[in-house]
Each structure stands twice: as C-alpha cells, then as structure tokens.
Design a protein around this motif. Structure first.
Motif, mmCIF file in Angstrom:
data_model
loop_
_atom_site.group_PDB
_atom_site.id
_atom_site.type_symbol
_atom_site.label_atom_id
_atom_site.label_comp_id
_atom_site.label_asym_id
_atom_site.label_seq_id
_atom_site.Cartn_x
_atom_site.Cartn_y
_atom_site.Cartn_z
ATOM 1 N N LEU A 111 0.834 -1.203 0.000
ATOM 2 C CA LEU A 111 0.000 0.000 0.000
ATOM 3 C C LEU A 111 0.870 1.255 0.000
ATOM 4 C CD1 LEU A 111 -2.790 -1.199 2.478
ATOM 5 C CD2 LEU A 111 -2.902 -1.084 -0.023
ATOM 6 N N ARG A 112 1.960 1.232 0.788
ATOM 7 C CA ARG A 112 2.866 2.402 0.831
ATOM 8 C C ARG A 112 3.427 2.738 -0.542
ATOM 9 N NH1 ARG A 112 4.897 0.329 5.518
ATOM 10 N NH2 ARG A 112 6.748 -0.647 4.594
ATOM 11 N N HIS A 113 3.629 1.700 -1.363
ATOM 12 C CA HIS A 113 4.276 1.928 -2.658
ATOM 13 C C HIS A 113 3.290 1.857 -3.824
ATOM 14 C CE1 HIS A 113 8.178 2.221 -0.823
ATOM 15 N NE2 HIS A 113 7.805 1.238 -0.033
ATOM 16 N N ASN A 114 2.005 1.931 -3.510
ATOM 17 C CA ASN A 114 0.972 1.933 -4.557
ATOM 18 C C ASN A 114 1.103 0.776 -5.534
ATOM 19 O OD1 ASN A 114 -0.425 4.263 -3.792
ATOM 20 N ND2 ASN A 114 1.291 5.490 -4.584
ATOM 21 N N ILE A 115 1.418 -0.384 -5.016
ATOM 22 C CA ILE A 115 1.544 -1.565 -5.871
ATOM 23 C C ILE A 115 0.189 -2.271 -5.853
ATOM 24 C CG2 ILE A 115 2.768 -3.767 -6.173
ATOM 25 C CD1 ILE A 115 5.138 -2.371 -4.613
ATOM 26 N N PRO A 116 -0.352 -2.609 -7.051
ATOM 27 C CA PRO A 116 -1.705 -3.176 -7.083
ATOM 28 C C PRO A 116 -1.826 -4.451 -6.243
ATOM 29 C CG PRO A 116 -0.876 -2.761 -9.315
ATOM 30 C CD PRO A 116 0.256 -2.477 -8.383
ATOM 31 N N LEU A 238 2.698 -15.891 -19.797
ATOM 32 C CA LEU A 238 2.947 -14.460 -19.584
ATOM 33 C C LEU A 238 3.283 -13.780 -20.922
ATOM 34 C CD1 LEU A 238 3.126 -12.467 -17.207
ATOM 35 C CD2 LEU A 238 5.563 -12.932 -17.094
ATOM 36 N N PRO A 239 2.240 -13.416 -21.684
ATOM 37 C CA PRO A 239 2.486 -12.734 -22.963
ATOM 38 C C PRO A 239 3.245 -11.422 -22.737
ATOM 39 C CG PRO A 239 0.151 -13.289 -22.687
ATOM 40 C CD PRO A 239 0.829 -13.581 -21.382
ATOM 41 N N ALA A 240 3.923 -10.932 -23.799
ATOM 42 C CA ALA A 240 4.850 -9.796 -23.648
ATOM 43 C C ALA A 240 4.199 -8.567 -22.995
ATOM 44 C CB ALA A 240 5.445 -9.441 -25.002
ATOM 45 N N ALA A 241 2.969 -8.228 -23.405
ATOM 46 C CA ALA A 241 2.356 -6.993 -22.887
ATOM 47 C C ALA A 241 2.076 -7.134 -21.380
ATOM 48 C CB ALA A 241 1.064 -6.698 -23.645
ATOM 49 N N LEU A 242 1.622 -8.326 -20.990
ATOM 50 C CA LEU A 242 1.329 -8.556 -19.575
ATOM 51 C C LEU A 242 2.624 -8.537 -18.762
ATOM 52 C CD1 LEU A 242 -0.715 -9.270 -17.376
ATOM 53 C CD2 LEU A 242 -0.448 -11.676 -17.991
ATOM 54 N N ARG A 243 3.659 -9.111 -19.344
ATOM 55 C CA ARG A 243 4.958 -9.151 -18.681
ATOM 56 C C ARG A 243 5.472 -7.727 -18.414
ATOM 57 N NH1 ARG A 243 9.500 -12.715 -18.811
ATOM 58 N NH2 ARG A 243 11.404 -11.523 -18.804
ATOM 59 N N GLU A 244 5.321 -6.878 -19.439
ATOM 60 C CA GLU A 244 5.726 -5.473 -19.275
ATOM 61 C C GLU A 244 4.956 -4.826 -18.132
ATOM 62 O OE1 GLU A 244 8.125 -3.620 -20.495
ATOM 63 O OE2 GLU A 244 8.723 -5.614 -21.202
ATOM 64 N N ARG A 245 3.655 -5.122 -18.093
ATOM 65 C CA ARG A 245 2.809 -4.503 -17.061
ATOM 66 C C ARG A 245 3.199 -5.011 -15.663
ATOM 67 N NH1 ARG A 245 -3.717 -3.726 -17.377
ATOM 68 N NH2 ARG A 245 -3.905 -2.668 -15.370
ATOM 69 N N ILE A 247 6.117 -6.058 -14.794
ATOM 70 C CA ILE A 247 7.421 -5.482 -14.436
ATOM 71 C C ILE A 247 7.272 -4.018 -14.027
ATOM 72 C CG2 ILE A 247 9.651 -4.790 -15.449
ATOM 73 C CD1 ILE A 247 9.745 -7.612 -16.649
ATOM 74 N N SER A 248 6.481 -3.244 -14.815
ATOM 75 C CA SER A 248 6.458 -1.813 -14.512
ATOM 76 C C SER A 248 5.566 -1.470 -13.327
ATOM 77 C CB SER A 248 6.057 -1.004 -15.746
ATOM 78 O OG SER A 248 4.761 -1.375 -16.126
ATOM 79 N N THR A 249 4.495 -2.238 -13.103
ATOM 80 C CA THR A 249 3.598 -1.852 -11.997
ATOM 81 C C THR A 249 3.865 -2.629 -10.715
ATOM 82 O OG1 THR A 249 1.857 -3.439 -12.596
ATOM 83 C CG2 THR A 249 1.726 -1.259 -13.611
ATOM 84 N N ILE A 250 4.590 -3.755 -10.817
ATOM 85 C CA ILE A 250 4.767 -4.590 -9.616
ATOM 86 C C ILE A 250 6.239 -4.855 -9.289
ATOM 87 C CG2 ILE A 250 4.312 -6.894 -8.658
ATOM 88 C CD1 ILE A 250 1.547 -6.701 -10.107
ATOM 89 N N VAL A 251 6.978 -5.436 -10.247
ATOM 90 C CA VAL A 251 8.345 -5.873 -9.931
ATOM 91 C C VAL A 251 9.235 -4.677 -9.585
ATOM 92 C CG1 VAL A 251 10.419 -6.973 -10.865
ATOM 93 C CG2 VAL A 251 8.162 -7.944 -11.352
ATOM 94 N N GLU A 252 9.274 -3.691 -10.471
ATOM 95 C CA GLU A 252 10.201 -2.581 -10.226
ATOM 96 C C GLU A 252 9.775 -1.730 -9.034
ATOM 97 O OE1 GLU A 252 11.402 -1.138 -14.140
ATOM 98 O OE2 GLU A 252 12.673 -2.942 -14.252
#
Ligand code: AMP
Length: 429
Positions: A111-116, A238-245, A247-252
C-alpha cells in the motif's frame, strides 16, 4: 566450489541436481536432504530451521556458497548470521524475509508503494475487533493469519459464520500457533493465478520463467489445499504486454520500494499474482522459490546455476547469463494417500529405475528415505515427476508416462496438471 543447500524437499533436490551439473562444483552438502538427495549430495542431519546448528555446520565444512530453500531459516535470520561472518549465502535477511513472514508487513509495504493488490479492510490483534469489522466487509472475504502457518494461514470465508469460525480457531484456540496472533482482512480477488519469481542481488534482477501451481488435492481444483500438487511453466503464461505490465507496476516498484526503505533484498523473490480483469495484482510475496514451481523452473534452466547463484551472493548478478529452454515444463507431485490429512509412511517405492534413463524426465524426491537400501515414503508429498519438452503437451505426456510406472501403496496424483482451471474462485486454487 563447495556448496551447502539448506532444506530437504523436492525444491532442494531440483537445486542440488542442477548445481551438480556445473563444472565449477566440487562438492555439495544438503541439510537435512532426503532419500533422493543423498545420491547427489552428502546429507547432514541438521534441522533446516535451526540457525545456530546451521552456523555450526558451516563453520565445520566451510562452504564457498550456501543456498537456502525454505522460508523458516530465512525468517529465523540465517542470512544475517552468515553475513556477519562474511559467508556467501543466497537468501534475504530476516527483515527482508518479513515480506513472507508477516502478511501485514507485506500488505502495508504494497500500500505504501501503490503496488496493485487486494484492498485491505483492516489488521487486528484481537478476535473481538476482527469480528466487529465483519459488519463492514464484502463477501466472500479473505482472512490471513499474519505469521508463518505452513500454508494453512489463509482462508476464503463465504459468510460471517465461516469467518467467525476461522477467527476463533486461529485467534482464540491458537490452532495455528503464534502465526495467528494478528489477522488481516482483505478483498477477494478473482482471476487466474501466476507465479512470477525473480533472483536479485539487491541491485540487478533476473526473472525466472513464469509458472503456475495447483494447490488443491483433487482434479478440477477440488478438495483441501496442499503444499502443491504440481506446477507447470510455459512462456504462454505471460504474454509480452502482460509481462511489461507486471514489471512496470509490480516488480520494479517492489524492488525500488525495498531499496528506498533501506531493506536490501538478495535472493529469490516469489511474487504470487492474480491476473484480474483490472490487471495483475499481488496476492502474496514469498522470500524463496516456490515448491513445486521450483522443480518446473529448474527443468527449463539452460545456464550454470552455481555460477549465477555465486554471482548473486557476491552482488554481481549478470541477468544475461540466465538462458532458458524454449517450450514448457511440468512437475506432477505424487503423494501419499490421505495427504494433506492423515497418511501412512514407510511404503516401498517401486519403478524409479525403469524411468531413470527417460530423456527429458527427472524424478525429484521430497518425502522419501532410504531404509536398508530400499526407498520408502516418509512424507505427504513423496516425488515430483518433472519433465521438459518443446510444448506443454509434450512435457505432460513425458511426465504422466513416467508417473504411471511408479508405484507405492496409496499413491495419489492429479491428472489435470497444466490444464487451464478457468477462473479461480477459492483461496488456494
Ligand atoms: P497467501 O498465503 O497469501 O499466499 O495465500 C495463499 C493463497 O490464497 C493464494 O495462493 C491464493 O490462492 C489465495 N489468496 C490469497 N489472497 C487472496 C485474495 N485476496 N483473493 C483471492 N484469493 C487469495
């Protein structure tokens, strides 16, 4: 390189098997290991949760690298103890392992980092307060005991009555021990689950191939939850578009969040995801490789695991070194009859030699022990029949053909590993 692997399940057998293939590796110990690992490593009878005993062992054998399989030694601070002595180890510190060790810590971090993630209704340390909060939630409700509960700490309560029953069992009767002192109430998410596991040295990270596990004991996701009845990995998960999402909204955001909070994280990080209609959301973090996912993942590794893990421990991970076999892999778990409830042990296991030379198939052992030269069952999850192939269908054919040749009294396994299970409606599916 001399390596100590901590743990004694299918995950550790898979790790030992892969490490042994490295030309850099001279010797492997496993604490405590099992009846199958003993063929590939020297097993030492030390409890994998006992940090002091593991430190004493490492003092004696002086491994160049230690690899931790299960969560308990990490939550108990093994990495901190090794770091103080400058001994190379793969696995996060006690503080970083709180991502798995405390559901409330991990939810507040998300929650602190706004991760879904699923909406949190609240965290409570008394059953009265938790029961009072039941008036304000939507149903079904997910209730999570805060601490480590051996996979039993999460329930999906369809009604207030079921929720009260769970709260009473964990908070008043203490049926899950200390893990149930606090609870978290959260929204139920719907969708397909996916395991996204990465290896990080605290500065760089490398994702493993995506995987999915099957937790319920019977086909069609029926019956009680288990430690895992099987898993599969394929790039189609994990199709490419989902993978990007992801990575950008959760992993990083997760790795950056840890870094900005001054919590260096080194080791495997397991991110359990629900792929919801609103996008991927975090269900849970684990501070280690999942099992049986690890067995399916190891089967697709096309790189020197010893070199990569030594690099991670030395904070010089090169993500480009992690190359993967194309196609897919599966792990079918063979269990004792009755598991996850009561089951008998000491049953003779037959058929392993007949599949020893099957190309593309490895049988990793979990609940086994050697008894006067014969292999017998010693736990609920006994073997992980693991196969890799150019497609999921081919990997499944190889694994099931091999599984059919293995026998022990009461053997049970799911016949639908790798089948799309549709929308996941219940916790643990
Ligand atoms: P956890 O112990 O948090 O990993 O949860 C164990 C399992 O419970 C997960 O793998 C999911 O299957 C399920 N689960 C956890 N949280 C939720 C949620 N908010 N909604 C639906 N299922 C959940």
């Amino acid at each position: 390189m001399k390596i100590l692997v901590i743990g004694g399940g299918g995950r550790e057998h898979a790790l030992v098997w892969k490490l042994k293939q490295s030309s850099l590796v001279e010797k492997i110990w496993c604490a405590p290991g099992n009846g199958g690992i003993v063929e590939d490593a020297e097993c030492v009878a030390v409890d994998s949760g006992d940090v002091a005993a593991l430190v004493a062992l490492a003092e004696k054998i002086a491994p160049d690298l230690t690899v931790v399989g299960p969560e308990l030694p990490l939550v108990n601070g093994i990495s901190d103890a090794f770091a103080r002595r400058n001994w190379p180890i793969v696995g996060p510190t006690r503080q970083a392992a709180q991502l798995e060790g405390s559901k409330i810590f991990s939810k507040e971090f998300l929650l602190r980092h706004n991760i879904p993630t699923a909406k949190m209704y609240g965290a409570y340390s008394s059953s009265q307060d938790a029961c009072a909060a039941l008036q304000t939630v939507d149903w079904p409700l997910v209730i999570k005991a805060d601490g480590l509960c051996g996979g039993k700490g999460v329930t999906l309560a369809p009604s207030e009555e079921a929720a009260r029953e769970f709260l009473e069992s964990v908070m008043e009767k203490h049926e899950l021990g200390l893990g149930g002192q606090r609870v978290l109430l959260e929204e139920t998410l719907e969708g397909e689950e996916l395991s996204f596991i990465l290896l990080t040295d605290g500065q760089r990270y490398a994702p493993m191939v995506p995987s999915r596990d099957h937790k319920r004991v019977f086909d069609g996701n029926k019956g009680p939850n288990t430690g895992g009845m099987g898993a599969y990995s394929s790039d189609d998960l994990l199709p490419a578009a989902l993978r990007e999402r992801v990575i950008s909204t959760i992993v990083e955001p997760t790795l950056n969040g840890l870094a900005t909070e001054g919590i260096p994280y080194q080791g495997f990080l397991y991110i359990g995801l629900m792929l919801t209609a609103d996008g991927p959301k975090v269900l849970e973090f684990n501070c280690r490789l999942g099992d049986p996912e690890a067995q399916a993942i190891v089967a697709r590794m096309d790189f020197d695991l010893a070199e990569v893990l030594a690099d991670a421990a030395a904070i010089r991970l090169n993500p480009l070194r992690l190359r993967w076999k194309k196609g897919a892999s599966v792990c079918v778990v063979l269990t004792s009859g009755g598991y996850p409830g009561k089951f008998e042990t000491g049953k003779h296991i037959d058929g392993l030699t007949s599949i020893r030379d099957n190309i593309g198939v490895e049988v990793f052992q979990a609940g086994t022990r050697l008894e006067t030269n014969s292999l017998v069952t010693s736990g609920g999850r006994v073997l992980g029949v693991t196969a890799a192939g150019p497609s999921l269908e081919e990997a499944l054919t190889l694994a099931y053909r091999a599984a059919e040749k293995i026998h022990f009294d009461g053997i049970h396994y799911r016949k639908d590993i790798g089948a799309h299970s549709g929308r996941v409606k219940a916790a643990g599916d």
